[in-house]
Write a protein that holds these residues in place. Structure first.
Motif, mmCIF file in Angstrom:
data_model
loop_
_atom_site.group_PDB
_atom_site.id
_atom_site.type_symbol
_atom_site.label_atom_id
_atom_site.label_comp_id
_atom_site.label_asym_id
_atom_site.label_seq_id
_atom_site.Cartn_x
_atom_site.Cartn_y
_atom_site.Cartn_z
ATOM 1 N N PRO A 234 0.553 -1.140 0.094
ATOM 2 C CA PRO A 234 0.156 0.164 0.102
ATOM 3 C C PRO A 234 0.817 1.455 0.037
ATOM 4 C CG PRO A 234 -0.106 -1.085 1.964
ATOM 5 C CD PRO A 234 0.670 -1.905 1.267
ATOM 6 N N PHE A 235 0.334 2.293 -0.953
ATOM 7 C CA PHE A 235 1.078 3.491 -1.135
ATOM 8 C C PHE A 235 2.497 3.558 -1.516
ATOM 9 C CE2 PHE A 235 -2.332 3.721 2.182
ATOM 10 C CZ PHE A 235 -3.231 4.565 1.526
ATOM 11 N N GLN B 88 -9.437 1.722 -5.861
ATOM 12 C CA GLN B 88 -10.126 2.767 -5.068
ATOM 13 C C GLN B 88 -11.228 1.929 -4.182
ATOM 14 O OE1 GLN B 88 -8.389 5.260 -5.878
ATOM 15 N NE2 GLN B 88 -8.066 5.067 -8.061
ATOM 16 N N VAL B 89 -11.939 2.428 -3.465
ATOM 17 C CA VAL B 89 -12.826 2.068 -2.591
ATOM 18 C C VAL B 89 -14.125 2.648 -2.729
ATOM 19 C CG1 VAL B 89 -13.487 1.574 -0.270
ATOM 20 C CG2 VAL B 89 -11.232 1.367 -0.741
ATOM 21 N N ARG C 81 -13.111 9.269 4.937
ATOM 22 C CA ARG C 81 -11.935 10.552 4.839
ATOM 23 C C ARG C 81 -10.763 10.326 5.530
ATOM 24 N NH1 ARG C 81 -17.084 13.204 5.160
ATOM 25 N NH2 ARG C 81 -17.790 14.227 3.243
ATOM 26 N N THR C 82 -10.973 9.496 6.619
ATOM 27 C CA THR C 82 -9.752 9.022 7.398
ATOM 28 C C THR C 82 -9.688 7.477 7.504
ATOM 29 O OG1 THR C 82 -10.829 8.935 9.715
ATOM 30 C CG2 THR C 82 -9.905 11.451 8.708
ATOM 31 N N PRO C 83 -8.541 7.050 8.025
ATOM 32 C CA PRO C 83 -8.776 5.514 8.322
ATOM 33 C C PRO C 83 -9.761 5.195 9.255
ATOM 34 C CG PRO C 83 -6.409 6.304 8.262
ATOM 35 C CD PRO C 83 -7.320 7.459 8.048
ATOM 36 N N ALA C 84 -10.172 5.958 10.242
ATOM 37 C CA ALA C 84 -11.322 5.638 11.271
ATOM 38 C C ALA C 84 -12.456 5.354 10.562
ATOM 39 C CB ALA C 84 -11.189 6.609 12.163
ATOM 40 N N ASP C 85 -12.640 6.039 9.347
ATOM 41 C CA ASP C 85 -14.022 5.679 8.762
ATOM 42 C C ASP C 85 -14.151 4.399 8.074
ATOM 43 O OD1 ASP C 85 -14.700 8.333 9.167
ATOM 44 O OD2 ASP C 85 -13.609 9.183 7.258
ATOM 45 N N TRP D 7 -8.184 7.245 -3.429
ATOM 46 C CA TRP D 7 -7.081 7.075 -2.936
ATOM 47 C C TRP D 7 -5.800 6.598 -3.392
ATOM 48 C CZ3 TRP D 7 -7.230 3.415 2.047
ATOM 49 C CH2 TRP D 7 -7.588 2.260 1.598
ATOM 50 N N ASN D 8 -5.728 5.932 -4.532
ATOM 51 C CA ASN D 8 -4.544 5.381 -5.373
ATOM 52 C C ASN D 8 -3.726 4.651 -4.480
ATOM 53 O OD1 ASN D 8 -5.834 6.604 -7.542
ATOM 54 N ND2 ASN D 8 -4.147 7.909 -8.298
#
Length: 283
Positions: free
Chosen positions: A124-125, A166-167, A175-179, A246-247
Motif C-alpha cells: 500500500p502507498f 479505489q474504494v 475521509r480518514t482510516p477511522a471511517d 486514494w490510489n
C-alpha cells in the motif's frame, strides 16, 4: 471528469500497442503451414472479468491479433469470469503451469500467492504513479517476476494495466482510516489484502470476482476496492453512494503462457523473444 476519461483511454490505447507487439512477437514463434498440424484447434485463455471491461477487451484484441498474425493457425479463446478455474481466480498459475489452461491475462494480485515476487505491486502507498510503475515493470522488478514465473512453469510475455485501486461503499464517506472501521469490504483472497484492511479497521470479506458482483448488488458487503476500469462496467454507482479515490496501490495485468508448450516452439525464436520482451512492455 472528462480529463480523467481521456487519461484512462490514453493508457488503454498505449496498452493496445503492448498487446500488438506481444501478439506480433508470438506470431514469430510459429513456423509455416507445413507444421500447422502441431497446433491445437483452440488455445484456452483464462480471464477474470468479461468482454465488457477494458481488461476483457484487451484479451479479445490479443486473440484477434494472434489469429491475424498467424494466418488463422493459432486461435485463442478467452474464458470469462475464471470459468475454467470454477471461479477460483487465484488458481490460474497452477492451471496454466500444469497445462490444463494454455495461457492467461491475469492480475499480479491473482498470481501473487504462488509468484510471491508479484506482491511488491500490492504494497500500500508504495507506487504513486504510472511512470514509476512503468519503471518497475521495465526494470529489475519486472525481470524478477518473469524469472519467478519461469521457475513455476510459466512464460511471461507482456504487461498491461488494470489501474490504481479505489474504494466504494454504501455506508458512509471515507475521509480518514477511522471511517473504515467495521465496514465489510470485499477483497480478493490474497493474504496481503486481508492484512491491509484489517490493519485499517475494516472487516475484509474474501470472495472471487464472479461472486462479488452479486454480493454488493444484494448488500451482502458494504463495499469493495477495485480500479475504475472495473467499477464502471458494473455501474457501481447504482449500489454504492460513496467513492474514495486514494490510489493506495496499483495491480498490473500480465500475459503468460504454459512454459512447456512455449518451449516446443522453434528455438530460433528465442533470441527474438529476448529482445522483444522489453519492447513489449513499453506503453
Amino acid at each position: 471528469g472528462g480529463g480523467g476519461g481521456k487519461f484512462i483511454m490514453k493508457r488503454f490505447s498505449l496498452n493496445a500497442i503492448c498487446i500488438l507487439i506481444a501478439a506480433t512477437a508470438l506470431a514469430l514463434v510459429f513456423p509455416g503451414p507445413s507444421q500447422a498440424g502441431k497446433f491445437k484447434k483452440e488455445y484456452k485463455m483464462t480471464v477474470v472479468v468479461t468482454a465488457g471491461y477494458y481488461w476483457g477487451q484487451g484479451a479479445l484484441k490479443f486473440a484477434e491479433l494472434v489469429k491475424e498474425k498467424t494466418n488463422g493457425r493459432i486461435n485463442i479463446k478467452p474464458y470469462w469470469r475464471s470459468q475454467l478455474l470454477k471461479g477460483a481466480q487465484l488458481k490460474s498459475v497452477q492451471m496454466v503451469a500444469n497445462g490444463a489452461i494454455d495461457c492467461a491475462m491475469e492480475s499480479t494480485i491473482n498470481i501473487s500467492p504462488v509468484i510471491t515476487e508479484a506482491n511488491i505491486f500490492s504494497l500500500p502507498f508504495f507506487i504513486n504513479s504510472f511512470e514509476n510503475l512503468d519503471k518497475m515493470e521495465n526494470g529489475q522488478t519486472g525481470r524478477a517476476v518473469f524469472a519467478a514465473m519461469e521457475k513455476k512453469g510459466l512464460k511471461g510475455l507482456a504487461w498491461a494495466e488494470n489501474g490504481f485501486r479505489q474504494v466504494t461503499n454504501s455506508a458512509r464517506p471515507i475521509r480518514t482510516p477511522a471511517d473504515l472501521k467495521g465496514l465489510k469490504l470485499r477483497v480478493v483472497g490474497s493474504p496481503i489484502f486481508i492484512d491491509i484492511f484489517r490493519q485499517l479497521g475494516a472487516d475484509p470479506v474474501t470472495m472471487n470476482w464472479a461472486d462479488a458482483v452479486s454480493a454488493f448488488q444484494q448488500g451482502i458487503v458494504d463495499g469493495l476496492e477495485n480500479p475504475v476500469g472495473v467499477l464502471l462496467p458494473v455501474k457501481i454507482w447504482q449500489y454504492h453512494k460513496y467513492a474514495t479515490f486514494w490510489n493506495y496501490l496499483v495491480d498490473p495485468v500480465v500475459f503468460f503462457w504454459n512454459k512447456k508448450q512455449w518451449d516446443k516452439f522453434p528455438k530460433e525464436w528465442t533470441h527474438k523473444r529476448k529482445n522483444s520482451h522489453y519492447i513489449s512492455m513499453i506503453r
